[in-house]
Each structure stands twice: as structure tokens, then as C-alpha cells.
Scaffold this motif. Structure first.
Motif, short mmCIF file in Angstrom:
data_model
loop_
_atom_site.label_atom_id
_atom_site.label_comp_id
_atom_site.label_asym_id
_atom_site.label_seq_id
_atom_site.Cartn_x
_atom_site.Cartn_y
_atom_site.Cartn_z
N ALA A 128 -6.81 1.49 -7.21
CA ALA A 128 -6.67 2.48 -5.96
C ALA A 128 -7.93 2.92 -5.61
N HIS A 183 -0.09 0.58 -9.40
CA HIS A 183 0.62 -0.16 -8.44
C HIS A 183 1.01 -1.62 -8.74
N THR A 224 0.68 -1.05 -0.04
CA THR A 224 -0.17 0.04 0.13
C THR A 224 0.69 1.28 -0.08
N SER A 266 4.76 2.44 -6.92
CA SER A 266 3.62 2.96 -7.41
C SER A 266 3.69 4.16 -8.31
N SER A 284 -3.01 3.69 -2.98
CA SER A 284 -2.56 2.75 -4.05
C SER A 284 -2.29 1.34 -3.46
N ASN A 285 -2.98 0.46 -3.85
CA ASN A 285 -3.00 -0.89 -3.56
C ASN A 285 -2.30 -1.68 -4.68
N GLU A 286 -1.35 -2.53 -4.48
CA GLU A 286 -0.49 -3.47 -5.14
C GLU A 286 -1.43 -4.66 -5.67
N CYS A 306 4.33 10.91 -2.15
CA CYS A 306 3.90 9.64 -1.79
C CYS A 306 4.35 9.39 -0.60
#
Lengths: 114, 115
Positions: B56, B71, B32, B77, B50-52, B94
Motif C-alpha cells: 500500500a 489487498h 486499487t 482490501s 491499497s494496491n492489489e 473505503c
């Protein structure tokens, strides 16, 4: 929703003096983290100090200490023996447990004068 | 300590073009990351999470189609400002959490100027 309020837009003190920055917050959470971040002219965010809400003891990092009053939802930062390098914007921030999203206050611009 | 690197540090682009900003976690994995925007002399406002490997999550009022977040790996990201306009000029920062989710580390920030 959580809110963080810093009521002092600007502060100025002489070098070596002690200065206290105020922060209040509003939340219905019981467990959370509070932070003070410093943003010098480079604009890099630097962690100054962190406080876990479940800890009654106030956090201390060298010349920096906090006065955490959970019931009053107050989290002030005391800088002792202030130095010219302490000149920066200081942001108080709130984070719910494991949320990692930070809610920032408006910031206090601190100037240390020689 | 953990290091988060953001690139570029500053960029100037023409109105109508797109700009990509990268955020890398250099010595740890970050599933994240968070993107903030900071106007001059103002505080940081969270734009999106932002989520891998997934979409998002955007904060209310943030245009998803204007601020594209990807991401694609555990250390990277990207934020793409599409069809940039002068009002998009700002400082973008970020951050990534530590493994224990007790602290956030920040990139150096990117100053975007749209002319």
C-alpha cells in the motif's frame, strides 16, 4: 498539491427554496474531475454530481446543477426545490485525471427546514 | 451501480487490541482501493492507497505499522488497526474506483471506538 475550500460550514433554508453551496479549489492541472458528494446522517457517501474539467457545459442532475468556472477555479452546487431529504453534509471533491484519489473540502452542513 | 461493502459497520475494542476492517467490491474488480478517515464533523482524509498484489501507499503522517493494509484479491482490501488506542477512534471509509477511473464508490463506513 491540490486544495479544496468550502467557505460555508453551515447553511439552512426552507423546503422548496433554492440553495447554492460554494466551492473553490486550487490546482495546476488542466484536466481533472470535480464532484459533489452528499453524506446524510447514515454517513454513506453518495455522489450527487460530477463535472469533467474539459467540458464547458455545466453538469445537471435533476434538481442539482453546478456552476463551473474553470478560470476562477470555482465549482458551486445549486439545489432547486429543496426537499427535507436533502438535509446532509455536502462535500466538494477534486480528482486528478486517472488518479482516483479524492481531495475533499471541509464540507457544508445543509439543513432543509419544513 | 457498483457496490462497495464495508464490514463491520461499527466495532468497539479494548485499548491494545487489533481490529480488522474489510472492504469488498461486490460486482466489479478493484485493483486499487482507498482508505479514508473521518473525525466527527470533519472532512474525509485519505490515509492510504491499497494496491492489489503490492504494498500500500501511505499518505504523509500515516503510521504504516499502525494501519496495516492488505489487498490480497481483486475484490477485497483490509485495514487492520494494530494496538489500538482511544485516539484511533474514528470513522473509517473505503472507496473503489469504477472501471473507467472516473468515479469512486464508497463503502458504508466503519465506526471504531477504542475503550
Amino acid at each position: 498539491a491540490q486544495t479544496v475550500t468550502q467557505s460555508q460550514p453551515e447553511m439552512s433554508v426552507q423546503e422548496a427554496e433554492t440553495v447554492t453551496l460554494s466551492c473553490t479549489y486550487d490546482t495546476s492541472e488542466n484536466n481533472y474531475y470535480l464532484f459533489w458528494y452528499k453524506q446524510p446522517p447514515s454517513r454513506q457517501m453518495i455522489l450527487v454530481i460530477r463535472q469533467e474539467a474539459y467540458k464547458q457545459q455545466n453538469a445537471t442532475e435533476n434538481r442539482f446543477s453546478v456552476n463551473f468556472q474553470k478560470a476562477a477555479k470555482s465549482f458551486s452546487l445549486k439545489i432547486s426545490d429543496s426537499q427535507l431529504g436533502d438535509t446532509a453534509m455536502y462535500f466538494c471533491a477534486f480528482m486528478k485525471l486517472r488518479a482516483q484519489k479524492l481531495v475533499f473540502g471541509q464540507g457544508t452542513r445543509l439543513t432543509i427546514n419544513p | 451501480g457498483a457496490v462497495v461493502s464495508q464490514h463491520p459497520s461499527w466495532v468497539i475494542c479494548k485499548s491494545g487490541t487489533s481490529v480488522k476492517i474489510e472492504c469488498r467490491s461486490l460486482d466489479f474488480q478493484a485493483t486499487t482501493m482507498f482508505w479514508y478517515r473521518q473525525f466527527p464533523k470533519q472532512s474525509l482524509m485519505l490515509m492510504a492507497t491499497s494496491n492489489e498484489g503490492s504494498k500500500a501507499t501511505y499518505e504523509q503522517g500515516v503510521e504504516k505499522d499502525k494501519f496495516l493494509i492488505n489487498h490480497a484479491s481483486l475484490t477485497l482490501s483490509t485495514l487492520t488497526v494494530t494496538s489500538a488506542h482511544p485516539e484511533d477512534s474514528s470513522f473509517y471509509i473505503c472507496s473503489a474506483p469504477t472501471r473507467g477511473w472516473t468515479e469512486a464508490f464508497f463503502g458504508q463506513g466503519t465506526r471504531l471506538t477504542v475503550v
